[in-house]
Design a protein around this motif. Structure first.
Motif, short mmCIF file in Angstrom:
data_model
loop_
_atom_site.label_atom_id
_atom_site.label_comp_id
_atom_site.label_asym_id
_atom_site.label_seq_id
_atom_site.Cartn_x
_atom_site.Cartn_y
_atom_site.Cartn_z
N PHE A 142 -99.81 -64.12 83.75
CA PHE A 142 -99.51 -62.91 82.98
C PHE A 142 -99.41 -61.69 83.89
CE2 PHE A 142 -100.53 -59.20 80.41
CZ PHE A 142 -99.53 -59.31 79.46
N ALA A 143 -100.27 -61.61 84.92
CA ALA A 143 -100.20 -60.49 85.87
C ALA A 143 -98.86 -60.51 86.61
CB ALA A 143 -101.37 -60.56 86.85
N GLU A 144 -98.40 -61.70 86.98
CA GLU A 144 -97.10 -61.83 87.62
C GLU A 144 -95.98 -61.38 86.69
OE1 GLU A 144 -94.49 -65.66 88.50
OE2 GLU A 144 -96.24 -65.55 89.84
N TYR A 145 -96.07 -61.77 85.42
CA TYR A 145 -95.08 -61.36 84.43
C TYR A 145 -95.08 -59.84 84.26
CZ TYR A 145 -93.12 -60.46 79.81
OH TYR A 145 -92.40 -59.94 78.77
N ALA A 146 -96.26 -59.24 84.15
CA ALA A 146 -96.35 -57.79 83.96
C ALA A 146 -95.80 -57.04 85.17
CB ALA A 146 -97.80 -57.39 83.71
N PHE A 147 -96.15 -57.47 86.38
CA PHE A 147 -95.66 -56.79 87.58
C PHE A 147 -94.14 -56.91 87.68
CE2 PHE A 147 -94.45 -56.95 92.08
CZ PHE A 147 -94.82 -55.66 92.45
N CYS A 148 -93.60 -58.11 87.47
CA CYS A 148 -92.15 -58.31 87.56
C CYS A 148 -91.42 -57.52 86.47
CB CYS A 148 -91.81 -59.79 87.46
SG CYS A 148 -92.31 -60.72 88.91
N SER A 149 -92.02 -57.42 85.29
CA SER A 149 -91.40 -56.64 84.21
C SER A 149 -91.34 -55.16 84.57
CB SER A 149 -92.17 -56.82 82.91
OG SER A 149 -92.03 -58.13 82.45
N ILE A 150 -92.42 -54.63 85.15
CA ILE A 150 -92.44 -53.22 85.54
C ILE A 150 -91.37 -52.94 86.59
CG2 ILE A 150 -93.80 -51.44 86.72
CD1 ILE A 150 -96.25 -52.63 85.24
N VAL A 151 -91.28 -53.80 87.59
CA VAL A 151 -90.27 -53.62 88.63
C VAL A 151 -88.87 -53.75 88.03
CG1 VAL A 151 -89.30 -54.65 90.74
CG2 VAL A 151 -91.78 -54.36 90.50
N PHE A 152 -88.68 -54.74 87.18
CA PHE A 152 -87.37 -54.97 86.57
C PHE A 152 -86.94 -53.79 85.71
CE2 PHE A 152 -84.97 -56.61 82.90
CZ PHE A 152 -83.80 -56.96 83.56
N TYR A 153 -87.83 -53.32 84.85
CA TYR A 153 -87.46 -52.19 83.99
C TYR A 153 -87.29 -50.91 84.79
CZ TYR A 153 -87.90 -55.05 79.87
OH TYR A 153 -87.71 -56.02 78.93
N GLY A 154 -87.93 -50.78 85.94
CA GLY A 154 -87.66 -49.66 86.83
C GLY A 154 -86.21 -49.67 87.30
N PHE A 155 -85.71 -50.85 87.63
CA PHE A 155 -84.30 -50.96 88.03
C PHE A 155 -83.36 -50.67 86.85
CE2 PHE A 155 -85.91 -53.60 91.60
CZ PHE A 155 -85.33 -52.86 92.62
N VAL A 156 -83.74 -51.12 85.67
CA VAL A 156 -82.91 -50.90 84.48
C VAL A 156 -82.80 -49.39 84.19
CG1 VAL A 156 -82.80 -51.21 81.97
CG2 VAL A 156 -83.26 -53.16 83.45
N VAL A 157 -83.93 -48.71 84.21
CA VAL A 157 -83.92 -47.26 83.94
C VAL A 157 -83.15 -46.53 85.03
CG1 VAL A 157 -85.40 -45.22 83.78
CG2 VAL A 157 -86.01 -47.30 82.56
N ASN A 158 -83.30 -46.95 86.27
CA ASN A 158 -82.56 -46.32 87.37
C ASN A 158 -81.06 -46.53 87.20
OD1 ASN A 158 -82.15 -45.03 89.85
ND2 ASN A 158 -82.14 -46.99 90.93
N PHE A 159 -80.66 -47.68 86.70
CA PHE A 159 -79.23 -47.96 86.52
C PHE A 159 -78.63 -47.13 85.39
CE2 PHE A 159 -75.57 -50.50 85.11
CZ PHE A 159 -74.89 -50.57 86.32
N LEU A 160 -79.46 -46.75 84.42
CA LEU A 160 -78.96 -45.94 83.32
C LEU A 160 -78.39 -44.61 83.81
CD1 LEU A 160 -81.55 -46.41 80.46
CD2 LEU A 160 -79.13 -46.90 80.35
N GLY A 161 -79.01 -44.08 84.85
CA GLY A 161 -78.47 -42.85 85.45
C GLY A 161 -79.14 -41.61 85.09
#
Length: 161
Positions: A142-161
């Motif tokens: 679960f910790a791996e899932y949470a960390f990867c989700s935070i990193v992933f959504y950081g990229f998603v928000v950054n791509f939004l502009g």
């Protein structure tokens, strides 16, 4: 040995020839339409009814087996996976029907749903007791899932502009 195989084949051929019945010679007209008995139509409709019943029974058996043999945590993850997949389908249908005017928004939201599905599927695989992830505790998964989700959504928000 070859002789035994040939005799078996000729015995099967002789049996097939003997089961063929000669055509009825008492027919008055060769072009007379074939009459379908009324009970044949009933048996066809009852056949389709039994197929539907069999399909319903299979679905019910599948659902009851899933509920009894799948742990509650995995069922919860499966519900989340279904919601994320439904979200991706809705986004795609919206894109097809309306268009992709803010293209970055569509692309990031669709990538977000796909990424969330992949990360949750990975979590499900790691938490499933039938899979061999004994070296990884559920808390670490679960910790791996949470960390990867935070990193992933950081990229998603950054791509939004």
């Amino acid at each position: 040995m070859a002789k035994g195989k040939g005799s078996t084949a000729t015995a099967a051929a002789a049996k097939a020839e003997s089961s063929v019945k000669p055509a009825d010679t008492n027919q008055t007209s060769a072009s007379a339409p074939a009459v379908i008995p009324s009970n044949t139509a009933k048996s066809n409709s009852s056949n389709s009814h039994t197929k539907k019943a069999t399909t319903a029974q299979l679905v019910l058996r599948l659902v009851s087996s899933y509920k009894s043999s799948t742990p509650r945590l995995l069922q919860l993850i499966d519900v989340y996976l279904a919601c994320v997949m439904l979200s991706g389908v809705i986004l795609f249908v919206y894109c097809v029907l309306v268009g992709t005017f803010p293209y970055n928004s569509f692309l990031s939201s669709f990538a977000s749903s796909v990424g969330a599905f992949v990360l949750a599927a990975n979590l499900r695989m790691q938490l499933n007791p039938a899979n061999d992830f004994r070296s990884l505790s559920p808390e670490a998964a679960f910790a791996e899932y949470a960390f990867c989700s935070i990193v992933f959504y950081g990229f998603v928000v950054n791509f939004l502009g």
